[in-house]
Design an enzyme around this catalytic site. Structure first.
Site, PDB file in Angstrom:
ATOM      1  N   HIS A 149       0.870  -1.179   0.000  1.00  0.00           N
ATOM      2  CA  HIS A 149       0.000   0.000   0.000  1.00  0.00           C
ATOM      3  C   HIS A 149       0.908   1.231   0.000  1.00  0.00           C
ATOM      4  O   HIS A 149       2.031   1.190   0.510  1.00  0.00           O
ATOM      5  CB  HIS A 149      -0.839  -0.044   1.279  1.00  0.00           C
ATOM      6  CG  HIS A 149      -1.906   0.990   1.398  1.00  0.00           C
ATOM      7  ND1 HIS A 149      -1.647   2.294   1.760  1.00  0.00           N
ATOM      8  CD2 HIS A 149      -3.251   0.906   1.244  1.00  0.00           C
ATOM      9  CE1 HIS A 149      -2.789   2.966   1.806  1.00  0.00           C
ATOM     10  NE2 HIS A 149      -3.778   2.156   1.501  1.00  0.00           N
ATOM     11  N   ASP A 184       3.085  -4.641   8.181  1.00  0.00           N
ATOM     12  CA  ASP A 184       1.868  -3.853   8.026  1.00  0.00           C
ATOM     13  C   ASP A 184       0.689  -4.820   8.150  1.00  0.00           C
ATOM     14  O   ASP A 184       0.425  -5.612   7.249  1.00  0.00           O
ATOM     15  CB  ASP A 184       1.889  -3.176   6.643  1.00  0.00           C
ATOM     16  CG  ASP A 184       0.593  -2.453   6.314  1.00  0.00           C
ATOM     17  OD1 ASP A 184      -0.388  -2.594   7.065  1.00  0.00           O
ATOM     18  OD2 ASP A 184       0.570  -1.749   5.279  1.00  0.00           O
ATOM     19  N   GLN A 199      -4.430  -5.171   6.833  1.00  0.00           N
ATOM     20  CA  GLN A 199      -5.411  -6.062   6.201  1.00  0.00           C
ATOM     21  C   GLN A 199      -5.404  -7.453   6.808  1.00  0.00           C
ATOM     22  O   GLN A 199      -6.150  -8.313   6.347  1.00  0.00           O
ATOM     23  CB  GLN A 199      -5.140  -6.167   4.694  1.00  0.00           C
ATOM     24  CG  GLN A 199      -5.346  -4.889   3.938  1.00  0.00           C
ATOM     25  CD  GLN A 199      -6.808  -4.425   3.928  1.00  0.00           C
ATOM     26  OE1 GLN A 199      -7.725  -5.205   4.153  1.00  0.00           O
ATOM     27  NE2 GLN A 199      -7.016  -3.140   3.692  1.00  0.00           N
ATOM     28  N   LYS A 245     -10.228  -0.950  10.481  1.00  0.00           N
ATOM     29  CA  LYS A 245     -10.260  -2.134   9.603  1.00  0.00           C
ATOM     30  C   LYS A 245     -10.636  -3.381  10.402  1.00  0.00           C
ATOM     31  O   LYS A 245     -10.750  -4.467   9.850  1.00  0.00           O
ATOM     32  CB  LYS A 245      -8.888  -2.357   8.965  1.00  0.00           C
ATOM     33  CG  LYS A 245      -8.324  -1.130   8.273  1.00  0.00           C
ATOM     34  CD  LYS A 245      -8.319  -1.253   6.796  1.00  0.00           C
ATOM     35  CE  LYS A 245      -7.517  -0.109   6.185  1.00  0.00           C
ATOM     36  NZ  LYS A 245      -8.002   0.248   4.864  1.00  0.00           N
ATOM     37  N   CYS A 277      -4.920   2.579  -3.577  1.00  0.00           N
ATOM     38  CA  CYS A 277      -3.672   3.096  -2.977  1.00  0.00           C
ATOM     39  C   CYS A 277      -2.551   2.066  -3.095  1.00  0.00           C
ATOM     40  O   CYS A 277      -1.745   1.887  -2.162  1.00  0.00           O
ATOM     41  CB  CYS A 277      -3.870   3.483  -1.516  1.00  0.00           C
ATOM     42  SG  CYS A 277      -5.046   4.803  -1.295  1.00  0.00           S
TER      43      CYS A 277
HETATM   44  N1  PLP Z   1      -1.633  -0.660   4.641  1.00  0.00           N
HETATM   45  C1  PLP Z   1      -2.562  -1.424   4.059  1.00  0.00           C
HETATM   46  C2  PLP Z   1      -2.203  -2.798   3.602  1.00  0.00           C
HETATM   47  C3  PLP Z   1      -3.843  -0.925   3.873  1.00  0.00           C
HETATM   48  O1  PLP Z   1      -4.772  -1.686   3.277  1.00  0.00           O
HETATM   49  C4  PLP Z   1      -4.151   0.379   4.310  1.00  0.00           C
HETATM   50  C5  PLP Z   1      -5.484   0.943   4.084  1.00  0.00           C
HETATM   51  O2  PLP Z   1      -6.223   0.525   3.225  1.00  0.00           O
HETATM   52  C6  PLP Z   1      -3.154   1.112   4.936  1.00  0.00           C
HETATM   53  C7  PLP Z   1      -1.911   0.565   5.083  1.00  0.00           C
HETATM   54  C8  PLP Z   1      -3.426   2.492   5.442  1.00  0.00           C
HETATM   55  O3  PLP Z   1      -4.352   2.417   6.489  1.00  0.00           O
HETATM   56  P1  PLP Z   1      -4.990   3.748   7.083  1.00  0.00           P
HETATM   57  O4  PLP Z   1      -5.581   4.494   5.927  1.00  0.00           O
HETATM   58  O5  PLP Z   1      -6.018   3.255   8.036  1.00  0.00           O
HETATM   59  O6  PLP Z   1      -3.903   4.502   7.745  1.00  0.00           O
END
Ligand code: PLP
Length: 637
Positions: free
Chosen positions: A350, A427, A430, A453, A591
């Site tokens: 992401h 990270d 997900q 999430k 993203c």
């Molecule tokens: N990393 C992953 C794999 C994500 O799917 C997301 C959000 O969709 C993020 C980071 C960023 O999360 P946030 O927008 O809640 O900070």
């Protein structure tokens, strides 16, 4: 300020102890009940009963009375005793509802109040006796090693399901399933994500594992030991928003990778915080400060336990995954990455796990290296090993890809990083809502996720960091709360985690996150993972029957996400058409532009599943897509 230990007597329940009888100074309870009844009958919100099926007419409000904790304030009693949070437990376990229908009132006091009679349902073994079921903060952290969810054997069998569940309702069952082998068989050799159209899964003849009780005996006995039932309809009743209608249709929420919906337990917990505990967190200041401090500390305990952290002090509250990764880049990164050093990420990441490292690399003269993926969307461990060198300072990797759904073998990746002395960031944005995570087992140095999430509020997230690493890191923001002493000459900082939490934190939403984790734990991550896996197999099968549909991301280990493109349509057109049918999916680049471009796409349609989704919803999705695919008269581009 250092971390405040929680005590069972000071987490907000303390205020109830004095309410054994009618508190002095309260008006006559009969009069109160009458006034409250009249007042709430006039409120529009009292007319909705979340237990009603889609499209059911609004019901007249019930005149239940709810008194606030200690203060004689009157709160609207939801028509649904679900406000009574026990129901969250009940849905998960298929047992009864709260014993006390007078929400918000301690038992002894409630006895003096007019009651709306309802049959006393059986209580499950885990159903708490207090209507304040969500106030478990103080005891939330029995031991560092304890990460176990309720043992599946503690869950009721299918036949013990809630009396609310109609006998003839199709209930998703997860035992005796082909499991992984099935997804692998489905996706094996599907390099281009296509398959010849096959017979669609028929809702009237449930495919392999989604069985009506009467079909139980006919279940293919692939596994010998029956698994506990997963009562998806009971779970759905915990999520009021799932009763919404969109464009005249029942809402189908398939945008769970973007954000998840919130159970009543979380909504109630937030309301309770603002009704009874709201204060800044300075324990010694006054009673509400103590309650808020304990609730916040309790939430931190819950997160630590949920992640399997060794210590509560390893949990830092942030706004979300994005802020969490930025925190690491701007503290540990700024301190430890220098010119010529290397940072490794994967092609799946992401943007939140790319951009902060790029910024750091640009500032320091460091280099970003990217682990490639194979044609299924799985990271190539062989190529990863080639990237590691003595200059590798950090490896940052997603556990589940938000764009493709690939489940990445992070444990192996972390272990390899450690062999080269690098620090590993995972990270978990997900992954946490779909699988059991144990940071000590993964051996991640940092693990990051977002509350929204995992059925919690927006604006709250978590950075887990190993204690010794956190203690050696400088703060990134300066201000109140994070200091031990300030003079104009210098500031002495607190240790972790408060050193990284400058200013007033998002107290209420941290508490709400704690309630979300409690909710998920009651259902059991293992049960969730199993049910979702089965649903993913079912949905994959269904999508592969749509002519012209190409799956993007066919790794054998996947969770939740089904990215695809449909011949003749732009992804946003598909998204729009689905929205017209009440189906929410994401269409766009998610993203994660680099990984979509790796597969020759600028955008995809992305349904993403959660444990409240059903086979019937998948069938609806597939039917709409088939209609689109068959719309031959249309000139899409
Ligand atoms: N990393 C992953 C794999 C994500 O799917 C997301 C959000 O969709 C993020 C980071 C960023 O999360 P946030 O927008 O809640 O900070």
């Amino acid at each position: 300020m250092t971390t405040v230990p929680s005590t069972p007597t000071s987490d907000g329940l303390a205020g109830l102890s004095g309410l054994g009888g009618a508190p002095a100074g309260l008006p006559d309870v009969t009069l109160l009940a009458q006034l409250a009844g009249e007042f709430f009958a006039a409120l529009p919100s009292g007319s909705h009963d979340a237990r009603l099926p889609f499209g059911a007419p609004p019901q007249p409000p019930q005149t239940e009375l709810a008194l606030a904790n200690r203060a004689p304030a009157i709160a609207p009693a939801p028509a649904r005793p679900a406000a009574a949070p026990d129901e969250a437990v009940d849905a998960a376990t298929g047992t009864g509802r709260a014993a006390n229908p007078v929400y918000g009132v301690p038992e002894a006091y409630a006895a003096a109040l007019p009651r709306v009679e309802s049959p006393e349902p059986p209580r499950g073994p885990s159903a708490p006796s207090s209507p304040y079921y969500f106030l478990g903060e103080a005891s939330a952290y029995p031991s560092a090693a304890s990460t176990a969810s309720p043992a599946p054997s503690a869950l009721p069998s299918h036949k013990d399901a809630s009396p609310d569940v109609p006998e003839d309702r199709v209930t998703a069952r997860s035992f005796g399933l082909p499991g992984d082998a099935d997804l692998r068989a489905l996706l094996a050799g599907l390099g281009d994500g296509r398959r010849e159209p096959q017979a669609p899964p028929s809702p009237s003849a449930p495919a392999f594992y989604f069985l009506a009780p009467s079909h139980e005996e006919a279940a293919p006995a692939i596994g010998q030991s029956p698994r506990p039932a997963f009562d998806v309809q009971a779970v759905r009743r915990d999520f009021p928003i799932l009763q919404e209608r969109v464009n005249g249709r029942p809402l189908i929420w398939f945008d769970n990778a973007a954000t998840t919906q919130k159970p009543q337990a979380v909504i109630d917990r937030l309301a309770y915080f603002y009704q009874h505990e709201n204060s800044n967190i300075h324990r010694a200041a006054h009673e509400l400060a103590a309650r808020a401090t304990d609730a916040y500390a309790g939430a931190r305990n819950k997160v630590a336990r949920f992640l399997g952290a060794a210590q509560t002090e390893e949990i830092i509250f942030v706004r979300g995954t994005t802020e969490g990764i930025n925190l690491i880049a701007k503290t540990w990164g700024a301190q430890n990455v220098g010119e010529g050093d290397e940072i490794i990420v994967s092609h799946l990441e992401h943007h939140a796990n790319i951009v902060p490292w790029q910024q750091l690399a640009a500032a320091k003269g460091a280099k970003i290296k990217v682990i490639p993926v194979d044609d299924s969307g799985q990271v190539r461990l062989d190529e990863y090993r080639k990237l590691l060198t003595s200059r590798t300072k950090l490896v940052s990797i997603t556990q589940v890809s938000n764009a493709l759904g690939t489940v990445v073998p992070v444990k192996e990746i972390v272990a390899e990083a450690h062999r080269f002395g690098a620090v590993a960031v995972v990270d978990g944005a997900q992954s946490v809502s779909h699988m059991r995570v144990n940071v000590q087992d993964i051996d991640a140095d940092f693990f990051v996720f977002s509350g929204h999430k995992i059925f919690g509020p927006t604006g709250i997230g978590v950075v887990y960091g190993k204690r010794d690493i956190l203690e050696a890191m400088p703060p990134w923001q300066g201000g109140g709360n994070m200091i031990a002493d300030v003079t104009f000459e210098k500031t002495v900082y607190h240790g972790a985690p408060t050193r990284f939490e400058a200013g007033t934190g998002n107290i209420a939403d941290a508490v709400g996150l704690g309630a979300a984790l409690d909710y998920v734990e009651r259902i059991g991550l293992e049960n969730i993972a199993r049910y979702e896996h089965d649903l993913l197999v079912y949905a994959t099968r269904g999508l592969l029957t749509v002519p012209g549909l190409k799956l993007i991301g066919t790794a054998q280990d996947k969770a939740s996400v089904l990215s695809f493109v449909l011949e003749g349509y732009r992804p946003e057109e598909v998204g729009k058409a689905l929205n017209e049918e009440g189906i929410a999916v994401r269409s766009g680049h998610h993203c994660a532009q680099p990984i979509l471009r790796r597969f020759g796409q600028e955008a995809t349609v992305r349904p993403s599943l959660a444990f409240y989704n059903t086979c019937e919803e998948v069938d609806t999705l597939v039917a709409v897509l088939k209609r689109l695919a068959g719309n031959t008269g249309r000139n899409a581009r």
